[in-house]
Motif scaffolding. Sequence first.
Motif, PDB file in Angstrom:
ATOM      1  N   LYS A  75      -8.339  -8.651  19.297  1.00  0.00           N
ATOM      2  CA  LYS A  75      -7.770  -9.370  18.168  1.00  0.00           C
ATOM      3  C   LYS A  75      -8.505  -8.980  16.899  1.00  0.00           C
ATOM      4  CE  LYS A  75      -6.605 -14.055  16.662  1.00  0.00           C
ATOM      5  NZ  LYS A  75      -6.670 -15.486  17.004  1.00  0.00           N
ATOM      6  N   PRO A  76      -7.770  -8.624  15.843  1.00  0.00           N
ATOM      7  CA  PRO A  76      -8.441  -8.207  14.614  1.00  0.00           C
ATOM      8  C   PRO A  76      -9.203  -9.357  13.975  1.00  0.00           C
ATOM      9  CG  PRO A  76      -6.088  -8.461  14.261  1.00  0.00           C
ATOM     10  CD  PRO A  76      -6.310  -8.569  15.734  1.00  0.00           C
ATOM     11  N   THR A  77     -10.276  -9.014  13.297  1.00  0.00           N
ATOM     12  CA  THR A  77     -11.042 -10.021  12.580  1.00  0.00           C
ATOM     13  C   THR A  77     -10.292 -10.424  11.308  1.00  0.00           C
ATOM     14  OG1 THR A  77     -12.243  -8.401  11.249  1.00  0.00           O
ATOM     15  CG2 THR A  77     -13.168  -8.966  13.422  1.00  0.00           C
ATOM     16  N   LYS A  78     -10.728 -11.514  10.705  1.00  0.00           N
ATOM     17  CA  LYS A  78     -10.107 -11.963   9.464  1.00  0.00           C
ATOM     18  C   LYS A  78     -10.232 -10.900   8.383  1.00  0.00           C
ATOM     19  CE  LYS A  78     -10.072 -15.823   6.189  1.00  0.00           C
ATOM     20  NZ  LYS A  78     -10.665 -17.145   5.849  1.00  0.00           N
ATOM     21  N   ALA A  79     -11.385 -10.229   8.339  1.00  0.00           N
ATOM     22  CA  ALA A  79     -11.595  -9.177   7.336  1.00  0.00           C
ATOM     23  C   ALA A  79     -10.644  -8.006   7.571  1.00  0.00           C
ATOM     24  CB  ALA A  79     -13.045  -8.704   7.383  1.00  0.00           C
ATOM     25  N   GLU A  80     -10.437  -7.647   8.856  1.00  0.00           N
ATOM     26  CA  GLU A  80      -9.508  -6.555   9.161  1.00  0.00           C
ATOM     27  C   GLU A  80      -8.080  -6.919   8.778  1.00  0.00           C
ATOM     28  OE1 GLU A  80     -11.538  -4.254  12.964  1.00  0.00           O
ATOM     29  OE2 GLU A  80     -10.532  -6.178  13.306  1.00  0.00           O
ATOM     30  N   LEU A  81      -7.679  -8.149   9.071  1.00  0.00           N
ATOM     31  CA  LEU A  81      -6.338  -8.589   8.704  1.00  0.00           C
ATOM     32  C   LEU A  81      -6.142  -8.573   7.193  1.00  0.00           C
ATOM     33  CD1 LEU A  81      -5.607 -11.596  11.092  1.00  0.00           C
ATOM     34  CD2 LEU A  81      -4.469  -9.369  11.054  1.00  0.00           C
ATOM     35  N   LEU A  82      -7.134  -9.030   6.468  1.00  0.00           N
ATOM     36  CA  LEU A  82      -7.051  -9.049   5.018  1.00  0.00           C
ATOM     37  C   LEU A  82      -6.910  -7.632   4.473  1.00  0.00           C
ATOM     38  CD1 LEU A  82      -7.067 -10.957   2.613  1.00  0.00           C
ATOM     39  CD2 LEU A  82      -9.551 -10.691   2.487  1.00  0.00           C
ATOM     40  N   ALA A  83      -7.662  -6.695   5.061  1.00  0.00           N
ATOM     41  CA  ALA A  83      -7.576  -5.301   4.624  1.00  0.00           C
ATOM     42  C   ALA A  83      -6.181  -4.731   4.866  1.00  0.00           C
ATOM     43  CB  ALA A  83      -8.620  -4.465   5.356  1.00  0.00           C
ATOM     44  N   VAL A  84      -5.581  -5.085   6.018  1.00  0.00           N
ATOM     45  CA  VAL A  84      -4.223  -4.628   6.331  1.00  0.00           C
ATOM     46  C   VAL A  84      -3.229  -5.192   5.327  1.00  0.00           C
ATOM     47  CG1 VAL A  84      -2.359  -4.732   8.015  1.00  0.00           C
ATOM     48  CG2 VAL A  84      -4.692  -4.311   8.770  1.00  0.00           C
ATOM     49  N   ARG A  85      -3.332  -6.490   5.065  1.00  0.00           N
ATOM     50  CA  ARG A  85      -2.372  -7.145   4.177  1.00  0.00           C
ATOM     51  C   ARG A  85      -2.489  -6.641   2.740  1.00  0.00           C
ATOM     52  NH1 ARG A  85      -1.780 -11.413   7.916  1.00  0.00           N
ATOM     53  NH2 ARG A  85      -1.272 -10.174   9.752  1.00  0.00           N
ATOM     54  N   ARG A  86      -3.656  -6.112   2.392  1.00  0.00           N
ATOM     55  CA  ARG A  86      -3.810  -5.535   1.055  1.00  0.00           C
ATOM     56  C   ARG A  86      -3.113  -4.189   0.934  1.00  0.00           C
ATOM     57  NH1 ARG A  86     -10.143  -7.066   0.700  1.00  0.00           N
ATOM     58  NH2 ARG A  86      -9.986  -8.994  -0.504  1.00  0.00           N
ATOM     59  N   ARG A  87      -2.907  -3.529   2.079  1.00  0.00           N
ATOM     60  CA  ARG A  87      -2.343  -2.174   2.042  1.00  0.00           C
ATOM     61  C   ARG A  87      -0.872  -2.115   2.439  1.00  0.00           C
ATOM     62  NH1 ARG A  87      -6.292   1.210   5.635  1.00  0.00           N
ATOM     63  NH2 ARG A  87      -6.763  -0.802   6.593  1.00  0.00           N
ATOM     64  N   THR A  88      -0.341  -3.195   2.982  1.00  0.00           N
ATOM     65  CA  THR A  88       1.053  -3.198   3.418  1.00  0.00           C
ATOM     66  C   THR A  88       1.804  -4.349   2.765  1.00  0.00           C
ATOM     67  OG1 THR A  88       0.525  -4.581   5.345  1.00  0.00           O
ATOM     68  CG2 THR A  88       0.479  -2.187   5.655  1.00  0.00           C
ATOM     69  N   GLY A  89       2.994  -4.049   2.268  1.00  0.00           N
ATOM     70  CA  GLY A  89       3.874  -5.089   1.750  1.00  0.00           C
ATOM     71  C   GLY A  89       5.033  -5.260   2.706  1.00  0.00           C
ATOM     72  N   MET A  90       5.303  -6.492   3.116  1.00  0.00           N
ATOM     73  CA  MET A  90       6.329  -6.751   4.127  1.00  0.00           C
ATOM     74  C   MET A  90       7.472  -7.565   3.523  1.00  0.00           C
ATOM     75  SD  MET A  90       6.772  -6.342   7.547  1.00  0.00           S
ATOM     76  CE  MET A  90       7.697  -7.055   8.920  1.00  0.00           C
ATOM     77  N   VAL A  91       8.691  -7.081   3.733  1.00  0.00           N
ATOM     78  CA  VAL A  91       9.893  -7.800   3.317  1.00  0.00           C
ATOM     79  C   VAL A  91      10.705  -8.088   4.571  1.00  0.00           C
ATOM     80  CG1 VAL A  91      11.994  -7.745   1.922  1.00  0.00           C
ATOM     81  CG2 VAL A  91       9.895  -6.669   1.070  1.00  0.00           C
ATOM     82  N   PHE A  92      10.949  -9.363   4.826  1.00  0.00           N
ATOM     83  CA  PHE A  92      11.561  -9.792   6.080  1.00  0.00           C
ATOM     84  C   PHE A  92      13.072  -9.919   5.953  1.00  0.00           C
ATOM     85  CE2 PHE A  92       7.238 -11.406   5.937  1.00  0.00           C
ATOM     86  CZ  PHE A  92       6.744 -11.129   7.191  1.00  0.00           C
ATOM     87  N   GLN A  93      13.712 -10.087   7.101  1.00  0.00           N
ATOM     88  CA  GLN A  93      15.151 -10.335   7.132  1.00  0.00           C
ATOM     89  C   GLN A  93      15.467 -11.652   6.421  1.00  0.00           C
ATOM     90  OE1 GLN A  93      16.791 -10.038  11.051  1.00  0.00           O
ATOM     91  NE2 GLN A  93      18.715 -10.983  10.493  1.00  0.00           N
ATOM     92  N   GLY A  94      14.691 -12.692   6.729  1.00  0.00           N
ATOM     93  CA  GLY A  94      14.752 -13.942   5.966  1.00  0.00           C
ATOM     94  C   GLY A  94      13.815 -13.817   4.783  1.00  0.00           C
ATOM     95  N   PHE A  95      14.014 -14.627   3.782  1.00  0.00           N
ATOM     96  CA  PHE A  95      13.287 -14.401   2.529  1.00  0.00           C
ATOM     97  C   PHE A  95      11.849 -14.926   2.587  1.00  0.00           C
ATOM     98  CE2 PHE A  95      17.786 -15.694   1.508  1.00  0.00           C
ATOM     99  CZ  PHE A  95      18.283 -14.412   1.662  1.00  0.00           C
ATOM    100  N   HIS A  96      11.614 -15.997   3.350  1.00  0.00           N
ATOM    101  CA  HIS A  96      10.275 -16.568   3.521  1.00  0.00           C
ATOM    102  C   HIS A  96       9.624 -16.924   2.185  1.00  0.00           C
ATOM    103  CE1 HIS A  96       9.574 -14.850   7.842  1.00  0.00           C
ATOM    104  NE2 HIS A  96      10.771 -15.376   7.675  1.00  0.00           N
ATOM    105  N   LEU A  97      10.426 -17.457   1.275  1.00  0.00           N
ATOM    106  CA  LEU A  97       9.882 -17.943   0.006  1.00  0.00           C
ATOM    107  C   LEU A  97       9.513 -19.415   0.141  1.00  0.00           C
ATOM    108  CD1 LEU A  97      12.508 -16.342  -2.403  1.00  0.00           C
ATOM    109  CD2 LEU A  97      10.228 -15.448  -1.852  1.00  0.00           C
ATOM    110  N   PHE A  98       8.579 -19.862  -0.681  1.00  0.00           N
ATOM    111  CA  PHE A  98       8.206 -21.276  -0.693  1.00  0.00           C
ATOM    112  C   PHE A  98       9.227 -22.035  -1.538  1.00  0.00           C
ATOM    113  CE2 PHE A  98       4.006 -19.206  -0.040  1.00  0.00           C
ATOM    114  CZ  PHE A  98       3.715 -19.764   1.198  1.00  0.00           C
ATOM    115  N   PRO A  99      10.047 -22.897  -0.926  1.00  0.00           N
ATOM    116  CA  PRO A  99      11.140 -23.522  -1.671  1.00  0.00           C
ATOM    117  C   PRO A  99      10.683 -24.489  -2.756  1.00  0.00           C
ATOM    118  CG  PRO A  99      10.953 -24.497   0.520  1.00  0.00           C
ATOM    119  CD  PRO A  99      10.032 -23.314   0.495  1.00  0.00           C
ATOM    120  N   HIS A 100       9.474 -25.064  -2.602  1.00  0.00           N
ATOM    121  CA  HIS A 100       9.003 -26.057  -3.561  1.00  0.00           C
ATOM    122  C   HIS A 100       8.293 -25.427  -4.756  1.00  0.00           C
ATOM    123  CE1 HIS A 100       5.587 -25.108  -1.019  1.00  0.00           C
ATOM    124  NE2 HIS A 100       4.778 -25.702  -1.871  1.00  0.00           N
ATOM    125  N   LEU A 101       8.086 -24.108  -4.709  1.00  0.00           N
ATOM    126  CA  LEU A 101       7.414 -23.417  -5.810  1.00  0.00           C
ATOM    127  C   LEU A 101       8.430 -22.657  -6.655  1.00  0.00           C
ATOM    128  CD1 LEU A 101       4.299 -21.910  -3.963  1.00  0.00           C
ATOM    129  CD2 LEU A 101       4.451 -24.079  -5.222  1.00  0.00           C
TER     130      LEU A 101
END
Length: 247
Positions: free
Chosen positions: A71-97
Amino acid sequence: MVSIEGLTKSYGDHVVLDDIALDVYPGEVVALIGPSGAGKSTLLRCINYLETPSSGTISITGEPVAAVPSKPTKAELLAVRRRTGMVFQGFHLFPHLSVLRNVTLAQELVLGRKPQEAREVALKLLDRVGLAAKADAKPMQCSGGQQQRIAIARALALDPVVMLFDEPTSALDPEVGQEVLAVMRELADQGTTMIVVTHAMGFARKVADQVAVLAHGAIVEQSHPDELFTRPQHAVTRRFLEAVAEQ
């Protein structure tokens, strides 16, 4: 930009991905097509570690994403999320914001940007996808196509080296989906590296540099779209393209 070797993903005895190998070069658009259940979405989710691979290696800009299969560490996950942008089939937006806050929030949490800087980046990106006028609106006050374009702006706000699109138009009416595909074509023209799971064959044929066909968890065929769509080599590819043409 992205290198995948020997990637497998299993759930118990069920093999979803089997020995996947894929290289994506800077500025390249790779389209992943194939029948439902082939493992296309799972492949994307393994790249950014929404799913943990069972074995194999994934490297982004030459750096391994994380140790497999641990299982990746929190630091590894953060590094991945900084380098990849993900757009899903559903929009996954925060409706209250607000739309603007949906685009600034991840910048502040993931990149540590100050609120004013995040706001400036968000406004530029919303303008880029044609939605600057919707900055103060809530997502539900926007159409489906507009919400998906907001999701694209949110992903771009993290300055990713590769954008991952998981059937971004499948939940939209065809006419509305064309709005989203137009933004994606513009990104491709600007040299954005993209991996796109799609059933939009016109997009794959006109925009992609490479098209990979997945079936039963494996890449059965991969080539330039001109070659693949006019002279498919694998029976699975021929059947899939014939089925799509009849829809």
